[in-house]
Design an enzyme around this catalytic site. Structure first.
Site, PDB file in Angstrom:
ATOM      1  N   GLY A  13      34.105 -26.054  22.363  1.00  0.00           N
ATOM      2  CA  GLY A  13      35.227 -26.993  22.461  1.00  0.00           C
ATOM      3  C   GLY A  13      36.072 -26.869  23.705  1.00  0.00           C
ATOM      4  N   ARG A  68      18.295 -37.899   9.242  1.00  0.00           N
ATOM      5  CA  ARG A  68      19.187 -38.147  10.392  1.00  0.00           C
ATOM      6  C   ARG A  68      19.924 -39.467  10.204  1.00  0.00           C
ATOM      7  NH1 ARG A  68      19.659 -36.322  15.257  1.00  0.00           N
ATOM      8  NH2 ARG A  68      17.911 -34.944  14.951  1.00  0.00           N
ATOM      9  N   LEU A 124      22.023 -39.154  18.505  1.00  0.00           N
ATOM     10  CA  LEU A 124      22.526 -40.177  17.580  1.00  0.00           C
ATOM     11  C   LEU A 124      21.506 -41.299  17.454  1.00  0.00           C
ATOM     12  CD1 LEU A 124      26.131 -40.083  18.968  1.00  0.00           C
ATOM     13  CD2 LEU A 124      25.493 -39.496  16.615  1.00  0.00           C
ATOM     14  N   ASN A 152      29.693 -39.571  26.818  1.00  0.00           N
ATOM     15  CA  ASN A 152      29.166 -38.205  26.787  1.00  0.00           C
ATOM     16  C   ASN A 152      29.416 -37.552  28.136  1.00  0.00           C
ATOM     17  OD1 ASN A 152      27.713 -35.960  25.721  1.00  0.00           O
ATOM     18  ND2 ASN A 152      25.915 -36.598  26.904  1.00  0.00           N
ATOM     19  N   HIS A 177      27.744 -34.505  30.602  1.00  0.00           N
ATOM     20  CA  HIS A 177      26.491 -33.758  30.745  1.00  0.00           C
ATOM     21  C   HIS A 177      26.557 -32.901  32.007  1.00  0.00           C
ATOM     22  CE1 HIS A 177      22.279 -32.850  30.250  1.00  0.00           C
ATOM     23  NE2 HIS A 177      22.117 -33.090  31.543  1.00  0.00           N
ATOM     24  N   LEU A 196      18.135 -39.889  25.413  1.00  0.00           N
ATOM     25  CA  LEU A 196      18.829 -38.615  25.635  1.00  0.00           C
ATOM     26  C   LEU A 196      19.483 -38.589  27.018  1.00  0.00           C
ATOM     27  CD1 LEU A 196      19.319 -35.659  24.645  1.00  0.00           C
ATOM     28  CD2 LEU A 196      17.273 -35.056  25.926  1.00  0.00           C
ATOM     29  N   ASP A 197      20.779 -38.286  27.041  1.00  0.00           N
ATOM     30  CA  ASP A 197      21.530 -38.151  28.293  1.00  0.00           C
ATOM     31  C   ASP A 197      21.289 -39.343  29.224  1.00  0.00           C
ATOM     32  OD1 ASP A 197      22.563 -35.690  27.420  1.00  0.00           O
ATOM     33  OD2 ASP A 197      20.778 -34.643  28.116  1.00  0.00           O
ATOM     34  N   GLU A 256      33.667 -30.212  34.740  1.00  0.00           N
ATOM     35  CA  GLU A 256      33.665 -31.054  33.532  1.00  0.00           C
ATOM     36  C   GLU A 256      35.086 -31.216  33.006  1.00  0.00           C
ATOM     37  OE1 GLU A 256      30.910 -30.013  30.405  1.00  0.00           O
ATOM     38  OE2 GLU A 256      29.521 -29.142  31.834  1.00  0.00           O
TER      39      GLU A 256
HETATM   40  C1  GRF Z   1      29.244 -28.752  28.088  1.00  0.00           C
HETATM   41  O1  GRF Z   1      28.568 -28.126  29.140  1.00  0.00           O
HETATM   42  C2  GRF Z   1      28.852 -30.203  28.021  1.00  0.00           C
HETATM   43  O2  GRF Z   1      28.587 -30.777  29.248  1.00  0.00           O
HETATM   44  C3  GRF Z   1      27.582 -30.140  27.213  1.00  0.00           C
HETATM   45  O3  GRF Z   1      27.824 -29.155  26.240  1.00  0.00           O
HETATM   46  C4  GRF Z   1      28.788 -28.232  26.739  1.00  0.00           C
HETATM   47  C5  GRF Z   1      29.904 -28.179  25.738  1.00  0.00           C
HETATM   48  O4  GRF Z   1      30.848 -27.186  26.020  1.00  0.00           O
HETATM   49  N1  GRF Z   1      27.253 -31.449  26.689  1.00  0.00           N
HETATM   50  P1  GRF Z   1      32.216 -27.143  25.236  1.00  0.00           P
HETATM   51  O5  GRF Z   1      31.892 -27.069  23.743  1.00  0.00           O
HETATM   52  O6  GRF Z   1      33.005 -28.362  25.589  1.00  0.00           O
HETATM   53  O7  GRF Z   1      32.900 -25.867  25.697  1.00  0.00           O
END
Ligand code: GRF
Length: 215
Positions: free
Chosen positions: A12, A65, A93, A107, A109, A144-145, A174
Site C-alpha cells: 500500500g 473469477r 480483472l 493502474n 505499473h 495485462l498492463d 510511482e
Molecule cells: C507497485 O510497484 C506497483 O507499480 C505495482 O505493484 C506495486 C505495489 O506497491 N503494480 P504498493 O503496494 O503500492 O507499495
C-alpha cells in the site's frame, strides 16, 4: 474534486502516497473506500489510520473469477466513484468488470509500457541493458498492463544498478506520478472521452501520455 476507490493487495505504499497528497492538498480528491482481495494486506492498516473505510473481498469466498468480479462490480457501482485506482492490486480483472467501468479504471505499473508488462520488470530491464526505465499510469483494458497511457515518469539506469536499487527508485517515482496524473484528471487537464485520454483543449494524448517533469 474527484472521488476515488482504491484497490490494493499488499503493502500500500502507492495508496499512502495518494493519502499524503490529499492531506498536502496537492491532490484534490477523496478516497471513498479501500478494497483489498487479501485480508492481511498492510495497506488496509494505512487506510484505517487515515480513517478511510476498508473492505476485504476474499477470492476464497467465490467459486470463479467472474463471480468475484461481479461481486466487486456490485460493491463499486453504487459508490459512483469517478475513478477506480488499482494500486498494487494483483488480480487480472475480467471483461465483465472492465466494461462496467470503461475509461474509469487506472493502474500503475513499474516500467515504461508498452515495454515490460508483467512481473520482474527491473530484472528484465537490467538483463536487456536498457538505458531508461520508469513507471506508467494507464487506463485499464482487457489485457495485462495494457490500455491508453496517461503518463510516464522516467529515470536513467545507472552502471551499478541492481534490481533492488531500481525497484526503490522506480517506486519513489510511482509515488509522485500517481498523484500527479490524478490531479491532472481532477483539474480537467486530462479528460477521458469514450475510453481515450485527451488534453483540456481536445488533443489526443501521445502514446506515451504526459511526461512527469522529474527531469
Ligand atoms: C507497485 O510497484 C506497483 O507499480 C505495482 O505493484 C506495486 C505495489 O506497491 N503494480 P504498493 O503496494 O503500492 O507499495
Amino acid at each position: 474534486m474527484i472521488n476515488l476507490v482504491v484497490l490494493i493487495s499488499g503493502r500500500g505504499s502507492n495508496l499512502q502516497a495518494l493519502i499524503q497528497a490529499i492531506i498536502n492538498r496537492t491532490l484534490d480528491a477523496s478516497i471513498l473506500t479501500v478494497i483489498s482481495n487479501r485480508p492481511d494486506a498492510m495497506g488496509l492498516k494505512l487506510a484505517e489510520t487515515a480513517h478511510i473505510p476498508t473492505q476485504v473481498l476474499n477470492p476464497a469466498d467465490y467459486a470463479t473469477r467472474e463471480t468475484y468480479d461481479i461481486a466487486l462490480r456490485d460493491l463499486l457501482l453504487p459508490l459512483q466513484s469517478d475513478f477506480i485506482v488499482l494500486a498494487g492490486f494483483m488480480r487480472i480483472l475480467s471483461p465483465v468488470f472492465i466494461h462496467s467501468f470503461a475509461g474509469k479504471i487506472l493502474n500503475i505499473h513499474p516500467s515504461l509500457l508498452p515495454h515490460y508488462p508483467g512481473l520482474q520488470t527491473h530484472e528484465r530491464v537490467l538483463q536487456n541493458r536498457e538505458l531508461s526505465h520508469g513507471a506508467t499510469v494507464h487506463l485499464v483494458d482487457e489485457h495485462l498492463d495494457s490500455g491508453p497511457i496517461l503518463g510516464q515518469a522516467k529515470l536513467s539506469v545507472l552502471a551499478n544498478d541492481t534490481a533492488s536499487l531500481l525497484q526503490q527508485r522506480v517506486l519513489q517515482l510511482e509515488h509522485q506520478l500517481y498523484p500527479y496524473i490524478l490531479q491532472l484528471l481532477a483539474k480537467g487537464d486530462i479528460v477521458i472521452k469514450a475510453g481515450q485520454p485527451y488534453t483540456r483543449d481536445g488533443h489526443k494524448l501521445s502514446p506515451q501520455g504526459l511526461h512527469y517533469p522529474n527531469r
